[in-house]
Design an enzyme around this catalytic site. Structure first.
Site, mmCIF file in Angstrom:
data_model
loop_
_atom_site.group_PDB
_atom_site.id
_atom_site.type_symbol
_atom_site.label_atom_id
_atom_site.label_comp_id
_atom_site.label_asym_id
_atom_site.label_seq_id
_atom_site.Cartn_x
_atom_site.Cartn_y
_atom_site.Cartn_z
ATOM 1 C CG ASP A 104 25.032 46.368 29.861
ATOM 2 O OD1 ASP A 104 24.605 45.849 30.908
ATOM 3 O OD2 ASP A 104 24.281 46.791 28.958
ATOM 4 C CD GLU A 144 20.741 53.973 31.435
ATOM 5 O OE1 GLU A 144 21.348 53.142 32.106
ATOM 6 O OE2 GLU A 144 19.812 53.670 30.645
ATOM 7 C CG ASP A 190 18.187 46.900 32.485
ATOM 8 O OD1 ASP A 190 19.106 47.718 32.713
ATOM 9 O OD2 ASP A 190 18.340 45.915 31.749
#
Length: 794
Positions: A469, A404, A401
């Site tokens: 999300d 990026e 997670d």
């Protein structure tokens, strides 16, 4: 004569405008499979990989060519090619894609089988802050690409930032998301991949002057032009270039129990038991950040089970495995200065640095942090050893997670460059780290790698990307088809969403139901959300739970079909979800994402709004379609208004399709492929059709390549009033064939057949006059071919 002169002047002006007037041709040479073109300000190197892929690099005067690509794995083939000299131009010609070089004004252009594909406009130009490569576009071509966005299928007119960044709570519009890619794909069936990692922009004609521009801060001035005779060929060729997706473990196609998050071992075990008590199939549980800390903030980087909350993780993981449930743990690349591993990370030279060589520390939502430098061999080794320990405990899936990375200051320095130079490939190389670690230390286990950020080519590391999300609203659901379809076209065939939506405490049972019904026909079935409203169906009210159970049971029935789709993706790169224009080139479909194909045989029309009683469904042309639930028949090439149902979304099957299905199971572990239903959708408009089913052990890597598989082939032939169904098996040399027990169900049989024979012997069958179906039980020893002959009544 005046008209001709005007036309010539217009053509001359147009051609002059579309070229770089400042670039002067000097020389050209073809040797060692490289076409080298020298111009006044640098050198072009052009390489043909094959008849469908050509690569062009520009090396400005004074610079050194950077040969390393993060994305490309294909080795150029020696192909038949020749350099043809004309009076004012050269042509680098192959049997497929060719390159034209005009000397003055200088221009490079590309053609395929004699038809123009695209041409450089200004080509490479450096301005004050960015380096650019510019191309001409035709006036009306539709453009796709740039990674995951919510902009509409046609992305022409946008200047897309290439900087992976999370967008929390997005709905119908998102210009920048977790997963960007330097790829442009045209409705004219070509693709340009800008083979460069640093951040930048992809300008898809934002100034409306028919110009495509790639803009970057630094790096390689390299791009590949990829062409294909069909959409399937184009995606196949591109994934040849950047790598095919490995076949995932079969359990990855099952149902997941997941939320943000389970706080304790007891919560995990009770949630899984709830699925078993309710007899809702389940194959995996995902444990979010509370496995290593009591609170959201302050603990990231601990990366070890918190004993207060998870007193016996080894036993928990073993018990789950014994119950056919896989354990997946979240991990992040951030090590907080308050975490248990901070000093260890500092001492082992694990973290990215500042300008004077100290760990770069900064604040973000979760606390004060450093970032693991996966480009430093010490950081890579340290991170993998944590994964190795978890895998040895029995953890079978990794959730990466915030990759990026979510916060990545420009001044931060990695071992191989600045943050901005590696930002967009950090998730890509994180997936590589995990994938290569499994190949080395667990070579008999297929990894499961769930991540939300990557780059071009990440599919070859087995990455399962999700769409971030998304808001728990109808608007959030509405953007998911576009995102999944676009990413599938760009090589990431497993893009999927948090089923039910992630962000917000919105309780909407109809939305939840429709999202999970859509999820039956998306690559990964994973309800996940913030814990305010439980995402797991076992904790919803009775009606919603019952509808969710039906959807999940159907997902498991389709396991043989879905696993075969995964095999097809592994073999030829074709996505599991496909736009309608892949097969029906009606112009209006080029920008449509309201329906899609699930594999070759299913047409899916999800419900994307509340309280929809009727829905207009377009049935792609050149086919007859059957309602999957009622067998109602529909002609192709027309739009029909259909009534919707609470139990399912509109789903249709192509005439002539073979749909293999499993008997009811509670886990994919129970599936062996020996007991099947095989549905055939008969229509007298289809005189021949084919289908297949792939099977292996569902766990071991490279089974197909190592001959440890079976591939069952089905074929139908209709001649006069006789329908023949033929069965043939391709069995790998390291696979043990078995006898199959198959219930063959033929749909759309309007009357009792005159006779039915299997391998020349008359057999009993069951014709249902209400549903117009014919059921034929058969035993098939796959070491031999078999045939069912059905003599139809006139």
């Amino acid at each position: 004569m005046k008209k001709l002169l005007v036309k010539l002047l217009i053509l001359s002006f147009s051609m002059g405008f579309s070229q770089n007037p400042n670039r002067i041709f000097e020389s050209i040479e073809y040797k060692n499979n490289i076409l080298e073109i020298k111009v006044n300000d640098g050198t072009y190197n052009i390489i043909s990989y094959n008849n469908h892929i050509v690569e062009t690099s520009f090396i400005p005067e004074g610079e050194i060519f950077k040969p390393t690509s993060h994305a490309v794995v294909l080795t150029p083939n020696e192909i038949q090619s020749k350099l043809i000299q004309n009076e004012d131009s050269f042509e680098f010609k192959t049997e497929g894609i060719s390159v034209q070089i005009q000397k003055q004004p200088f221009q490079i252009s590309y053609s395929y089988n004699g038809k123009k594909v695209i041409s450089e406009k200004m080509g490479y130009v450096k301005n004050d802050s960015l380096e650019t490569i510019q191309f001409n576009l035709t006036k009306d071509e539709v453009l796709y690409g740039g990674g995951a966005r919510a902009l509409g299928m046609n992305r022409r007119g946008h200047r897309l930032q290439l900087y992976n960044r999370a967008h929390y709570g997005y709905e119908t519009h998102s210009e920048l998301m977790n997963y960007t890619m330097p790829i442009v794909m045209s409705a004219n069936k070509y693709l340009i991949h800008f083979d460069n990692a640093p951040i930048g922009f992809l300008d898809l004609d934002s100034k409306q002057d028919n110009t495509l521009t790639y803009e970057t801060i630094s790096g390689r001035k390299t791009y590949q032009v990829v062409v294909g005779d069909s959409w399937f060929d184009l995606v196949d060729n591109y994934t040849d270039l950047t790598g095919k997706q490995p076949l995932p473990p079969r359990w990855a196609l099952g149902n997941f129990s997941s939320r943000f998050g389970y706080h304790t071992q007891r919560e995990v075990e009770e949630s899984v038991q709830k699925f078993r008590d309710e007899k809702i199939p389940l194959d995996a549980v995902i444990i979010d950040i509370f496995w290593f800390g009591k609170d959201i903030q302050g603990h990231m980087g601990n990366l070890e089970f918190l004993k207060d909350s998870f007193p016996n993780p080894n036993q928990m993981i073993k018990s789950l495995k014994d119950d056919n449930v896989n354990t997946i743990l979240v991990t992040e690349p951030f090590i907080l200065s308050t975490s248990k591993r901070w000093q260890e990370a500092v001492d082992n030279n694990v973290l990215a640095k500042d300008s004077v060589g100290n760990p770069f520390q900064y604040d973000f939502y979760f606390g004060n942090t450093g970032l693991i430098d996966i480009y430093n061999p010490e950081g890579k080794k340290w991170f993998w050893n944590i994964y190795k320990e978890l895998a040895e405990m029995g953890v079978t899936g990794i959730w990466g997670d915030l990759g990026e990375p979510e916060v990545h200051p420009s001044k931060l320095i990695h071992a191989t460059g600045t943050a901005d130079e590696v930002h967009n490939i950090y998730g890509h190389d994180w997936a590589r780290l995990v994938y290569e670690g499994y190949k080395k230390d667990f070579p008999n286990q297929r990894p499961f790698i769930l991540m939300r950020a990557g780059s071009s080519g990440s599919q070859r590391f087995g990455m399962m990307p999700w769409s971030g999300d998304v808001n728990r609203t109808w608007g959030g659901l509405q953007s998911q088809l576009e995102i999944a379809l676009q990413m599938g076209m760009q090589g990431l065939g497993y893009m999927h969403s948090d089923l039910g939506g992630f962000a917000g405490a919105n309780i909407d049972d109809e939305l939840y139901t429709r999202w999970l019904q859509y999820g039956v026909f998306q690559p990964i079935y994973r309800p996940h959300a913030q814990e305010d409203v439980p995402p797991e169906p076992v904790f919803r009210e009775a009606k919603t739970k019952a509808l969710a159970k039906k959807s999940i049971e159907l997902r498991y029935k389709l396991l043989p079909y879905n696993y075969t789709l995964a095999f097809e993706n592994h073999q030829n790169g074709i996505p599991l979800m496909r736009p309608l224009f892949f097969e029906d080139e009606t112009t209006s479909l080029l920008t449509d994402a309201s329906e899609y194909f699930w594999g070759d045989e299913f047409l899916i029309a999800p419900i994307m709004k509340s309280d929809v009683k009727e829905k207009d469904v377009y049935f792609p042309k050149n086919n007859i379609w059957f309602d999957f639930y009622t067998d109602e028949k529909f002609e192709g090439g027309v739009t029909t208004t259909i009534k919707t149902h609470n139990d399912y979304i509109p789903t249709y099957v192509k005439a002539g399709a073979f749909i293999p299905m499993a008997k009811p199971i509670q886990s994919t572990k129970e599936y062996k492929g020996d007991i099947l239903e095989l549905h055939y959708y008969f229509d007298d408009s289809v005189t021949e059709s084919k289908g297949h089913l792939y099977n292996d052990d569902g766990l071991t890597p490279d089974n197909y390549e190592n001959g440890a598989y079976e591939l069952l082939h089905f074929e139908s032939e209709l001649e006069k009033n006789e329908l023949d169904l033929e069965f043939e098996a391709e069995t790998g040399e390291n696979y043990t064939a078995s006898t199959k027990t198959i219930q063959v169900i033929v749909h759309n049989i309007s009357s009792q057949p005159k006779s039915i024979n299997i391998d020349g012997k008359k057999v009993n069958s069951d014709w249902n006059s209400t549903f117009k179906t014919l059921s034929i039980p058969m035993k098939w020893n796959t070491e031999r071919e078999s045939e069912i002959k059905i003599k139809l009544s006139k």
